[in-house]
Design a protein around this motif. Structure first.
Motif, short mmCIF file in Angstrom:
data_model
loop_
_atom_site.label_atom_id
_atom_site.label_comp_id
_atom_site.label_asym_id
_atom_site.label_seq_id
_atom_site.Cartn_x
_atom_site.Cartn_y
_atom_site.Cartn_z
N ARG A 79 -8.00 -33.64 -35.96
CA ARG A 79 -8.19 -33.73 -37.40
C ARG A 79 -7.30 -32.68 -38.07
N LYS A 80 -6.58 -33.10 -39.12
CA LYS A 80 -5.63 -32.19 -39.78
C LYS A 80 -5.97 -32.11 -41.27
N TYR A 81 -6.20 -30.89 -41.75
CA TYR A 81 -6.58 -30.67 -43.15
C TYR A 81 -5.54 -29.80 -43.85
N TRP A 82 -5.09 -30.28 -45.01
CA TRP A 82 -4.17 -29.52 -45.86
C TRP A 82 -4.95 -29.05 -47.08
N PHE A 83 -5.08 -27.72 -47.24
CA PHE A 83 -5.79 -27.15 -48.37
C PHE A 83 -4.81 -26.98 -49.53
N SER A 84 -5.05 -27.72 -50.59
CA SER A 84 -4.14 -27.79 -51.73
C SER A 84 -4.64 -26.90 -52.86
N VAL A 85 -3.80 -25.97 -53.31
CA VAL A 85 -4.18 -25.05 -54.38
C VAL A 85 -3.04 -24.97 -55.40
N GLY A 86 -3.38 -24.95 -56.69
CA GLY A 86 -2.38 -24.82 -57.73
C GLY A 86 -1.84 -23.40 -57.83
N ASP A 87 -0.69 -23.25 -58.46
CA ASP A 87 -0.06 -21.92 -58.47
C ASP A 87 -0.83 -20.91 -59.32
N GLU A 88 -1.49 -21.37 -60.40
CA GLU A 88 -2.26 -20.42 -61.21
C GLU A 88 -3.46 -19.88 -60.43
N GLU A 89 -4.14 -20.75 -59.69
CA GLU A 89 -5.28 -20.31 -58.90
C GLU A 89 -4.81 -19.42 -57.76
N GLN A 90 -3.69 -19.76 -57.14
CA GLN A 90 -3.16 -18.92 -56.07
C GLN A 90 -2.84 -17.53 -56.60
N GLU A 91 -2.23 -17.45 -57.77
CA GLU A 91 -1.89 -16.15 -58.34
C GLU A 91 -3.15 -15.35 -58.64
N ARG A 92 -4.19 -16.02 -59.14
CA ARG A 92 -5.44 -15.32 -59.42
C ARG A 92 -6.03 -14.74 -58.13
N ARG A 93 -5.96 -15.51 -57.04
CA ARG A 93 -6.51 -15.02 -55.78
C ARG A 93 -5.67 -13.88 -55.21
N PHE A 94 -4.35 -13.97 -55.35
CA PHE A 94 -3.50 -12.87 -54.91
C PHE A 94 -3.85 -11.60 -55.67
N GLN A 95 -4.02 -11.72 -56.98
CA GLN A 95 -4.34 -10.55 -57.80
C GLN A 95 -5.68 -9.97 -57.39
N SER A 96 -6.64 -10.84 -57.10
CA SER A 96 -7.96 -10.38 -56.66
C SER A 96 -7.86 -9.61 -55.36
N ARG A 97 -7.01 -10.07 -54.45
CA ARG A 97 -6.84 -9.37 -53.17
C ARG A 97 -6.18 -8.01 -53.36
N LEU A 98 -5.25 -7.94 -54.29
CA LEU A 98 -4.59 -6.67 -54.56
C LEU A 98 -5.59 -5.61 -55.01
N GLU A 99 -6.63 -6.05 -55.72
CA GLU A 99 -7.58 -5.12 -56.31
C GLU A 99 -8.81 -4.88 -55.44
N ASP A 100 -8.91 -5.59 -54.30
CA ASP A 100 -10.09 -5.50 -53.46
C ASP A 100 -9.72 -4.79 -52.15
N PRO A 101 -10.21 -3.56 -51.92
CA PRO A 101 -9.80 -2.81 -50.72
C PRO A 101 -10.19 -3.47 -49.40
#
Length: 287
Positions: A157-179
């Motif tokens: 079984r093969k799953y591709w997780f699709s995320v938009g660029d705005e949501e990806q950027e929000r998650r990247f920013q959240s990771r930057l701020e979370d130790p």
């Protein structure tokens, strides 16, 4: 207009983000699905089935979180996660699929690939870690490789997780701020922001060659992690022909009568310091 990973859009609410599945609904359904995953695990173990689940998608698309929810209550001797590091110098001289083939399940096992042989069609292609010839060879060989797995009886079984660029950027920013999640953000992840369209083209080309009738890709809309997790798990369960396996009756045996055993004195052993007690004292003093 914000770029979308696959051109599809979820239901949206204010701000362009998808409406989040309410937590009580999510937790109730996740619990039900996880119970069924345990049932499926017992079927895999008892029948000798071999199940491979491939998780792919953009950085921060939620693959790791989905894998954690799948395996949370499973037996690690049955369900194994494979997240391979960069290949060694020796592995670079092997047939490309060789180090992945070594991780395939034996009878009664499930293997979940947190990224897989599709690295060649994604990051290696975009970042120039493979040659044009190696990439073209991969696209030719991959459907054959997967067909061989399926013909041998492996459930793939093969799953591709699709995320938009705005949501990806929000998650990247959240990771930057979370130790505690900062480690999830690598220089390669940041580079993927610059090469969004290159990754999109590479993904489209990969799908054109490897989304086959016998081994299709299943796209998971992952802008809302809760929806993505329950949707993916529900689909996995619906696609595997498992059934409930009758388990032997178990009961706790009675405790035997004591025979005079005595534990060694506490002072003869080294205990970890009672950190919890210091927290209690600090709470009492601050009250």
């Amino acid at each position: 207009m914000p770029r979308q990973d696959d051109g599809k859009r979820s239901r949206k609410k204010h701000g362009g983000r998808p409406a989040r599945l309410p937590r009580p609904v999510y937790e109730k359904e996740l619990g039900r699905l996880q119970e069924q995953l345990v049932v499926m695990q017992e079927w895999v173990r008892s029948t000798g089935a071999r199940l491979v689940v491939v998780f792919e998608g953009r950085d921060a698309a939620g693959k790791g979180g989905a894998i954690k929810r799948v395996t949370e209550f499973l037996n690690p001797r049955v369900a194994r996660i494979v997240a391979l590091p960069a290949p060694t110098e020796r592995q670079r001289t092997q047939w490309y699929f060789q180090r992945y083939a070594e991780q395939l399940p034996a009878a009664g096992e499930m293997v979940l690939f947190d990224r897989s042989w599709y690295n060649r069609a994604g990051v290696e292609r975009v970042m120039g870690f493979c040659t044009e010839e190696e990439h073209a060879r991969f696209l030719r060989q991959c459907p054959v490789f997967e067909r061989l797995l399926i013909e041998d009886g492996i459930l793939l079984r093969k799953y591709w997780f699709s995320v938009g660029d705005e949501e990806q950027e929000r998650r990247f920013q959240s990771r930057l701020e979370d130790p505690v999640r900062r480690w999830k953000l690598s220089p390669m992840d940041l580079e993927s922001r610059v090469r969004w369209e290159a990754y999109s083209r590479a993904k489209d080309e990969m799908f054109a060659h490897t989304d086959t009738p016998e081994s299709p890709w299943y796209v998971v809309d992952a802008d809302d992690k809760r929806r993505a997790r329950v949707n993916m798990i529900a689909h996995l369960l619906s696609s595997v022909p498992y059934h409930e396996v009758e388990l032997p009756e178990l009961s706790l045996p009675p405790r035997p009568e004591p025979t005079g055993y005595r534990r060694p004195p506490r002072e003869t052993q080294t205990y970890v310091p009672d950190h919890a007690a210091s927290l209690e004292r600090a709470a009492e003093e601050g009250a």
